[in-house]
Design a protein around this motif. Structure first.
Motif, PDB file in Angstrom:
ATOM      1  N   ARG A  44       2.985  -6.739  10.539  1.00 31.65           N
ATOM      2  CA  ARG A  44       2.643  -5.885   9.394  1.00 31.65           C
ATOM      3  C   ARG A  44       3.787  -4.914   9.126  1.00 31.65           C
ATOM      4  O   ARG A  44       4.346  -4.330  10.037  1.00 31.65           O
ATOM      5  CB  ARG A  44       1.371  -5.109   9.702  1.00 31.65           C
ATOM      6  N   ALA A  46       4.437  -1.604   6.460  1.00 28.32           N
ATOM      7  CA  ALA A  46       3.781  -0.731   5.486  1.00 28.32           C
ATOM      8  C   ALA A  46       4.666   0.465   5.171  1.00 28.32           C
ATOM      9  O   ALA A  46       5.389   0.962   6.035  1.00 28.32           O
ATOM     10  CB  ALA A  46       2.435  -0.252   6.018  1.00 28.32           C
ATOM     11  N   ASP A  48       4.071   4.232   3.341  1.00 27.31           N
ATOM     12  CA  ASP A  48       3.144   5.215   2.778  1.00 27.31           C
ATOM     13  C   ASP A  48       3.927   6.445   2.349  1.00 27.31           C
ATOM     14  O   ASP A  48       4.839   6.882   3.055  1.00 27.31           O
ATOM     15  CB  ASP A  48       2.084   5.641   3.808  1.00 27.31           C
ATOM     16  N   ALA A  63      -0.382   7.421  -0.842  1.00 30.52           N
ATOM     17  CA  ALA A  63      -0.407   6.099  -1.488  1.00 30.52           C
ATOM     18  C   ALA A  63       0.584   5.216  -0.746  1.00 30.52           C
ATOM     19  O   ALA A  63       1.582   5.699  -0.209  1.00 30.52           O
ATOM     20  CB  ALA A  63      -0.038   6.204  -2.962  1.00 30.52           C
ATOM     21  N   GLU A  66       1.571  -2.481   1.605  1.00 28.50           N
ATOM     22  CA  GLU A  66       1.775  -3.165   2.866  1.00 28.50           C
ATOM     23  C   GLU A  66       1.874  -4.663   2.657  1.00 28.50           C
ATOM     24  O   GLU A  66       1.331  -5.205   1.693  1.00 28.50           O
ATOM     25  CB  GLU A  66       0.670  -2.857   3.863  1.00 28.50           C
ATOM     26  N   GLY A  94      -1.046  -5.731  -0.053  1.00 28.05           N
ATOM     27  CA  GLY A  94      -2.107  -4.817  -0.452  1.00 28.05           C
ATOM     28  C   GLY A  94      -1.559  -3.451  -0.800  1.00 28.05           C
ATOM     29  O   GLY A  94      -0.408  -3.121  -0.501  1.00 28.05           O
ATOM     30  N   ALA A  95      -2.382  -2.668  -1.446  1.00 23.10           N
ATOM     31  CA  ALA A  95      -2.042  -1.291  -1.818  1.00 23.10           C
ATOM     32  C   ALA A  95      -3.137  -0.374  -1.296  1.00 23.10           C
ATOM     33  O   ALA A  95      -4.306  -0.761  -1.226  1.00 23.10           O
ATOM     34  CB  ALA A  95      -1.915  -1.164  -3.327  1.00 23.10           C
ATOM     35  N   THR A  96      -2.750   0.833  -0.922  1.00 24.26           N
ATOM     36  CA  THR A  96      -3.707   1.811  -0.426  1.00 24.26           C
ATOM     37  C   THR A  96      -3.536   3.121  -1.169  1.00 24.26           C
ATOM     38  O   THR A  96      -2.451   3.444  -1.655  1.00 24.26           O
ATOM     39  CB  THR A  96      -3.511   2.065   1.078  1.00 24.26           C
ATOM     40  N   ALA A  97      -4.608   3.864  -1.258  1.00 27.62           N
ATOM     41  CA  ALA A  97      -4.576   5.209  -1.838  1.00 27.62           C
ATOM     42  C   ALA A  97      -5.679   6.004  -1.182  1.00 27.62           C
ATOM     43  O   ALA A  97      -6.754   5.477  -0.887  1.00 27.62           O
ATOM     44  CB  ALA A  97      -4.772   5.158  -3.356  1.00 27.62           C
ATOM     45  N   GLY A  98      -5.415   7.256  -0.911  1.00 23.87           N
ATOM     46  CA  GLY A  98      -6.439   8.070  -0.274  1.00 23.87           C
ATOM     47  C   GLY A  98      -5.953   9.465  -0.013  1.00 23.87           C
ATOM     48  O   GLY A  98      -4.975   9.949  -0.602  1.00 23.87           O
ATOM     49  N   CYS A 100      -5.114  12.179   3.248  1.00 25.51           N
ATOM     50  CA  CYS A 100      -4.885  12.383   4.665  1.00 25.51           C
ATOM     51  C   CYS A 100      -5.369  13.776   5.034  1.00 25.51           C
ATOM     52  O   CYS A 100      -5.103  14.749   4.331  1.00 25.51           O
ATOM     53  CB  CYS A 100      -3.385  12.250   4.947  1.00 25.51           C
TER      54      CYS A 100
END
Length: 104
Positions: A44, A46, A48, A63, A66, A94-98, A100
């Protein structure tokens, strides 16, 4: 993991590691239904990025993207027909958003 500071408010994390995934496949529309579960092992990568508007901020928007590579794709098998013309992909993206939450 490597952390880079881009300007006074942006942090970027580059992460490389082992990926473990459970793949569950199921089929419909055949004479019989089928399902299969497998454990996959891969690599993997990634990236961020987080935006820290205040040095003391406890909640920081994040955001990222990965890519996961699984070196062994699986043929999808339907009983009793055997292997069908389908195979799991070797590369997943994939994409991430959140948000922390920084406790310390």
């Amino acid at each position: 993991m490597a952390r880079l500071f881009v300007g006074p408010h942006v942090e970027t994390d580059l992460k490389v590691g082992l990926a473990l995934g459970a793949l569950r496949a199921g089929g419909q529309g055949f004479a019989t239904k089928f399902a299969s579960v497998r454990l996959e092992v891969g690599a993997r990568l990634a990236i961020d990025a987080s935006l820290r508007l205040s040095p003391n901020a406890h909640f920081v928007p994040v955001a990222g993207v990965e890519i996961t590579y699984y070196p062994v794709p699986y043929d999808l098998v339907v009983q009793p027909a055997g292997v069908i013309a389908a195979r799991t992909p070797g590369v997943w993206a994939g994409a991430t958003a959140g948000v922390c939450w920084n406790v310390l």
